[in-house]
Design a protein around this motif. Structure first.
Motif, short mmCIF file in Angstrom:
data_model
loop_
_atom_site.label_atom_id
_atom_site.label_comp_id
_atom_site.label_asym_id
_atom_site.label_seq_id
_atom_site.Cartn_x
_atom_site.Cartn_y
_atom_site.Cartn_z
N GLU A 274 6.57 -34.62 16.78
CA GLU A 274 5.71 -35.34 17.72
C GLU A 274 5.94 -36.79 17.35
N GLU A 275 6.57 -37.56 18.23
CA GLU A 275 6.99 -38.91 17.85
C GLU A 275 6.43 -40.02 18.74
N LYS A 276 5.25 -39.78 19.32
CA LYS A 276 4.62 -40.84 20.12
C LYS A 276 3.42 -41.46 19.41
N ALA A 277 2.80 -40.73 18.51
CA ALA A 277 1.54 -41.16 17.90
C ALA A 277 1.71 -42.44 17.08
N ARG A 278 0.79 -43.39 17.33
CA ARG A 278 0.80 -44.66 16.60
C ARG A 278 -0.35 -44.79 15.62
N ASN A 279 -1.26 -43.83 15.64
CA ASN A 279 -2.40 -43.85 14.73
C ASN A 279 -2.91 -42.42 14.54
N THR A 280 -3.92 -42.27 13.72
CA THR A 280 -4.41 -40.94 13.36
C THR A 280 -5.00 -40.21 14.57
N ARG A 281 -5.71 -40.91 15.40
CA ARG A 281 -6.26 -40.26 16.60
C ARG A 281 -5.14 -39.71 17.48
N GLU A 282 -4.10 -40.51 17.69
CA GLU A 282 -2.98 -40.05 18.50
C GLU A 282 -2.21 -38.93 17.82
N ASN A 283 -2.13 -38.95 16.48
CA ASN A 283 -1.53 -37.81 15.77
C ASN A 283 -2.22 -36.52 16.20
N ALA A 284 -3.54 -36.56 16.22
CA ALA A 284 -4.32 -35.38 16.58
C ALA A 284 -4.15 -35.01 18.05
N MET A 285 -4.27 -35.99 18.93
CA MET A 285 -4.19 -35.72 20.37
C MET A 285 -2.82 -35.14 20.77
N PHE A 286 -1.75 -35.77 20.31
CA PHE A 286 -0.41 -35.33 20.70
C PHE A 286 -0.01 -34.04 19.99
N SER A 287 -0.48 -33.85 18.77
CA SER A 287 -0.20 -32.60 18.06
C SER A 287 -0.92 -31.44 18.74
N PHE A 288 -2.13 -31.70 19.24
CA PHE A 288 -2.90 -30.68 19.94
C PHE A 288 -2.08 -30.08 21.08
N ILE A 289 -1.43 -30.94 21.85
CA ILE A 289 -0.65 -30.47 23.01
C ILE A 289 0.46 -29.53 22.55
N ILE A 290 1.17 -29.92 21.51
CA ILE A 290 2.27 -29.09 21.01
C ILE A 290 1.75 -27.79 20.42
N LEU A 291 0.73 -27.88 19.59
CA LEU A 291 0.21 -26.69 18.92
C LEU A 291 -0.38 -25.68 19.91
N LYS A 292 -1.14 -26.16 20.87
CA LYS A 292 -1.76 -25.24 21.82
C LYS A 292 -0.74 -24.62 22.78
N LYS A 293 0.36 -25.33 23.02
CA LYS A 293 1.40 -24.80 23.89
C LYS A 293 2.28 -23.79 23.15
N ARG A 294 2.69 -24.12 21.94
CA ARG A 294 3.64 -23.28 21.21
C ARG A 294 2.99 -22.26 20.28
N PHE A 295 1.80 -22.57 19.78
CA PHE A 295 1.11 -21.69 18.83
C PHE A 295 -0.38 -21.61 19.18
N PRO A 296 -0.71 -21.09 20.37
CA PRO A 296 -2.10 -21.16 20.85
C PRO A 296 -3.13 -20.47 19.96
N ALA A 297 -2.75 -19.42 19.29
CA ALA A 297 -3.71 -18.72 18.42
C ALA A 297 -3.34 -18.92 16.95
N GLY A 298 -2.61 -19.99 16.68
CA GLY A 298 -2.09 -20.20 15.34
C GLY A 298 -3.11 -20.68 14.33
N LYS A 299 -2.71 -20.52 13.07
CA LYS A 299 -3.46 -21.09 11.95
C LYS A 299 -2.70 -22.33 11.51
N TYR A 300 -3.43 -23.44 11.32
CA TYR A 300 -2.81 -24.72 11.03
C TYR A 300 -3.26 -25.26 9.68
N LEU A 301 -2.34 -25.97 9.03
CA LEU A 301 -2.64 -26.62 7.76
C LEU A 301 -2.30 -28.10 7.91
N LEU A 302 -3.27 -28.95 7.71
CA LEU A 302 -3.10 -30.40 7.84
C LEU A 302 -2.71 -30.98 6.49
#
Length: 189
Positions: free
Chosen positions: A91-119
């Protein structure tokens, strides 16, 4: 690491200081001030604690155009260490922590909708990061890296001899305190 129960589908690695370079034409990887995040992510992967790695964050536009942003450099290093390139997402658009979360959400929910995540991020930055991810709906377990605390008793010498590192550490702490307050006030966490 031994306290992590089970396996996570994706380890989300926040960038920002992961990689550094002494010269633009550097022919080998140089870990940055927050390079421990890269090492810990690799160790988690090799231990079977995470199946995939999502590296989130942007670098300068010049580096991104050359494919030398820190997300790509960190991935290249992990591939050299034996992580299959297919197991690393970007995910290479995020410029800050909030955007890290927002843009990662899109990828995670699309590719791993029921996944377990580790930050995975620096210990000092984990509170704000976890808050941002929870706010967008990603309830991830956390794995702090890049610790700055000490495990030794303070001595009289520590109080009498000034340390320039203390000023740098306080600056980092101050930045994170202000970041936590601002993010809370504007509703990012």
């Amino acid at each position: 690491m031994s306290e992590l129960i089970g396996t996570y589908d994706v380890g989300v690695l926040l960038s920002g200081g992961l990689m550094d370079a002494n010269h633009p034409a550097e022919d080998h990887a140089v870990l940055g001030k927050r390079g421990d995040r890269v090492l810990q992510t690799y160790l988690l992967y090799k231990a079977g604690k995470i199946k995939k790695i999502l590296i989130t964050g942007s670098s300068s536009s010049e580096l991104m155009l050359e494919g030398k942003g820190e997300t790509r450099q960190a991935a290249d290093l992990m591939v050299q260490w034996g992580v299959p390139a297919a197991d690393i997402l970007f995910e290479e658009k995020a410029r800050n922590t909030r955007e890290n979360a927002m843009f990662s959400f899109i990828i995670l929910k699309k590719r791993f909708p029921a996944g377990k995540y580790l930050l995975i991020t620096s210990a000092f930055h984990m509170r704000r990061s976890a808050g941002c991810f929870a706010k967008v709906g990603i309830h991830a377990a956390t794995f702090p890296a890049d610790f700055y605390g000490g495990y030794y008793s303070l001595r009289l010498h520590d109080f009498l001899v000034p340390s320039p590192d203390a000023i740098a550490s306080f600056s980092m702490l101050w930045h994170e305190w202000i970041g936590n307050i601002v993010y809370k006030l504007v509703g990012y966490t």
